[in-house]
Structure formats: structure tokens, C-alpha cells
Design an enzyme around this catalytic site. Structure first.
Site, PDB file in Angstrom:
ATOM      1  N   ALA A  65       2.196   1.741  -1.177  1.00 33.58           N
ATOM      2  CA  ALA A  65       0.546   0.970  -0.281  1.00 33.58           C
ATOM      3  C   ALA A  65       0.888  -0.019   0.321  1.00 33.58           C
ATOM      4  CB  ALA A  65       0.120   0.096  -1.968  1.00 33.58           C
ATOM      5  N   GLY A 110       3.313   2.750  -4.969  1.00 29.24           N
ATOM      6  CA  GLY A 110       2.801   3.748  -4.597  1.00 29.24           C
ATOM      7  C   GLY A 110       3.364   5.411  -4.045  1.00 29.24           C
ATOM      8  N   GLU A 113       4.680   6.729  -6.908  1.00 30.31           N
ATOM      9  CA  GLU A 113       2.911   6.852  -8.218  1.00 30.31           C
ATOM     10  C   GLU A 113       2.410   8.293  -6.879  1.00 30.31           C
ATOM     11  OE1 GLU A 113       1.417   3.305  -9.497  1.00 30.31           O
ATOM     12  OE2 GLU A 113       1.373   3.063  -7.685  1.00 30.31           O
ATOM     13  N   GLU A 133       7.209  -3.514  -8.453  1.00 26.60           N
ATOM     14  CA  GLU A 133       5.994  -4.240  -8.128  1.00 26.60           C
ATOM     15  C   GLU A 133       5.710  -5.182  -8.458  1.00 26.60           C
ATOM     16  OE1 GLU A 133       4.000  -0.278  -7.477  1.00 26.60           O
ATOM     17  OE2 GLU A 133       5.673  -0.915  -8.858  1.00 26.60           O
TER      18      GLU A 133
END
Length: 267
Positions: A65, A110, A113, A133
Site C-alpha cells: 500500500a 498489499g 496480498e 506490516e
């Protein structure tokens, strides 16, 4: 379906989506998520039979992200953003055609992911995957805490998430995250498209039914999963697609599968 930060290119029945923010290691921002959402929403009626997702350049598939967008979010804004990311990745996972992640470098947060929401990954020797994270006081929020344990088991997933340790290309293959051994970076997209072409040669409704059986059966009991499989197999056996497939096999020729109904919606 083409945007500055997400390039979409169709070749035959295969759609290639390239995150195009190399200066930011292809980080996911709102525009990238919007582009992915738009591209996936068109799949059901476009006749696309397979998707390849990759990142521009050789350094990163997607480094996660965009932290600049996360820095000043309050609780309500964070809730909206996370719901958006989860929704986009889930729609990719359930779009009815296989999505192949072509991982050409860093796939972190992300980005990892996103890989996990694809059907499977093809990785180059430069691939490096991880969920760092916790080191930022965050947790994976686009499905990592749920998909990674399902993919590699809870102990390995916990270790990856709690330590932030990265998974190399060779280990990704050993863990089953990438079904094929790592390839040279310059061969990555060709390898991904070769696999996509093999899938496209199969019965499109059969491919969709396999994906549906796997997705809906993932959290079901064995008995419920077998019942689901049986219902889908019965429909396939009685369908025109299998009639052509069996006939082609007996006649020793390539099958000419009928095109699926363009109005049929993805799951």
C-alpha cells in the site's frame, strides 16, 4: 481499461494488467485499486479467459500500500480504504477466470496480498515476498492474515507475519505459493502467458466450475465440498462443452469448445 497507473493489454483471450508506478515500486494507491476494480468488473462480459497481473520494471511486482495515503487516515477513513482493498482483491479472486500473478521483484504487504488473491503465481528469481506490516505497527489488511495461513499453514504464516521475514523465489516454490520453479526475469511474462494459453485451451465452463468448487469448498466440510463438486460435475457432464471435449478426444483432434454465454455472470 487503460490508465496511467494500470495498463491493460488484451491478447486473444488473455488480459494482462500491469501496475505502472515504478517510481513508487508499483505501490497500491487509490487509483490502482480503482483500475483493478474496473478491469475485473469487465471480465464477466468481455470474453476474457485468463488474467495475468504484473508490475512494471524489474524491481517490484508491488511493494504494498502507498504509505503516503495511509499516514493521516482516521478510523473511518481507514475502514473505507481497507474495505475497498479487500473488496477489489475478493472480486479478482471470484471473477470466474484464473488470475496469474507474474512476480518480477518485491511483492510486499498489499502486493503479497494481491499475489495471494490470484489463482497462483509465476515467480522470477528476483521475486521476494513478505508481509512486513508488524514492523510498522500495522497488520495485513487486504486479506493476508486469512489467505496466507490457508496457503502455507498457520505456523509458517505466523512466522512470516510476526517476524517480517521475506520469502525468496525458491522458498515460494517450495511452499507451494508458486507451482513452477523460478524463471529468469526476462522469461517471466512469456512463462505466465504460456501457462495462461494452456488454460485458455481448456473448456471455459469447466475452468470456471473448478474455480467455483475450490472457492466455495474452501471452508466447507468434506461432505459439503463433495456435494458441491458432484453438482458441478453433473452439470459439466451433461453440457455441450463436455460433448465436444469427449468427441475431440475420441477423434484425436483439438476441441472446439463453444464460447460461454457472455451474459453469464461470474460467481
Amino acid at each position: 481499461m487503460t490508465d496511467d497507473v494500470l495498463h491493460a493489454e488484451r491478447s486473444g483471450d488473455v488480459l494482462t494488467l500491469t501496475i505502472n508506478r515504478p517510481e513508487a515500486f508499483n505501490a497500491l494507491n487509490a487509483a490502482v485499486l480503482d483500475g483493478l476494480a474496473d478491469a475485473v468488473s469487465d471480465v464477466a462480459t468481455s470474453g476474457v479467459r485468463a488474467i495475468v497481473v504484473t508490475g512494471s520494471g524489474e524491481k517490484a511486482f508491488c511493494a504494498g500500500a502507498d504509505l503516503k495515503e495511509l499516514a493521516d487516515l482516521d478510523v473511518d477513513q481507514a475502514r473505507v480504504l481497507l474495505a475497498r482493498g479487500q473488496g477489489v482483491f475478493r472480486s479478482l479472486e471470484r471473477c470466474g477466470v484464473p488470475a496469474i500473478a507474474a512476480v518480477n521483484g518485491l511483492a510486499l504487504g498489499g502486493g503479497f496480498e494481491l499475489v495471494l488473491s490470484c489463482t497462483f503465481a509465476i515467480v522470477s528469481h528476483r521475486a521476494s515476498l513478505g508481509l512486513p506490516e508488524a514492523g510498522l505497527g500495522l497488520i495485513p489488511g487486504y486479506g493476508g492474515t486469512q489467505r496466507l495461513p490457508r496457503a502455507v499453514g498457520p505456523q509458517v504464516a505466523a512466522h512470516v507475519m510476526l517476524t517480517g521475514e521475506r520469502i525468496s523465489a525458491d522458498r515460494a516454490h517450495a511452499l507451494g505459493l508458486a507451482p513452477l520453479p523460478p524463471v529468469a526475469p526476462e522469461e517471466l511474462l512469456n512463462s505466465a502467458h504460456d501457462v495462461a494459453a494452456r488454460i485458455v485451451s481448456k473448456g471455459p465452463l469447466a475452468v470456471r466450475a473448478i474455480l467455483e468448487a475450490m472457492d466455495r469448498g474452501r471452508d466447507a466440510s468434506l461432505e459439503a465440498g463433495l456435494a458441491l463438486e458432484a453438482s458441478l460435475a453433473v452439470a459439466a457432464t451433461a453440457g455441450a462443452e463436455s460433448t465436444e471435449g469427449v468427441a475431440a478426444f475420441l477423434e484425436r483432434r483439438d476441441p472446439r469448445f463453444p464460447a460461454p454465454d457472455a451474459t453469464q455472470e461470474a460467481r
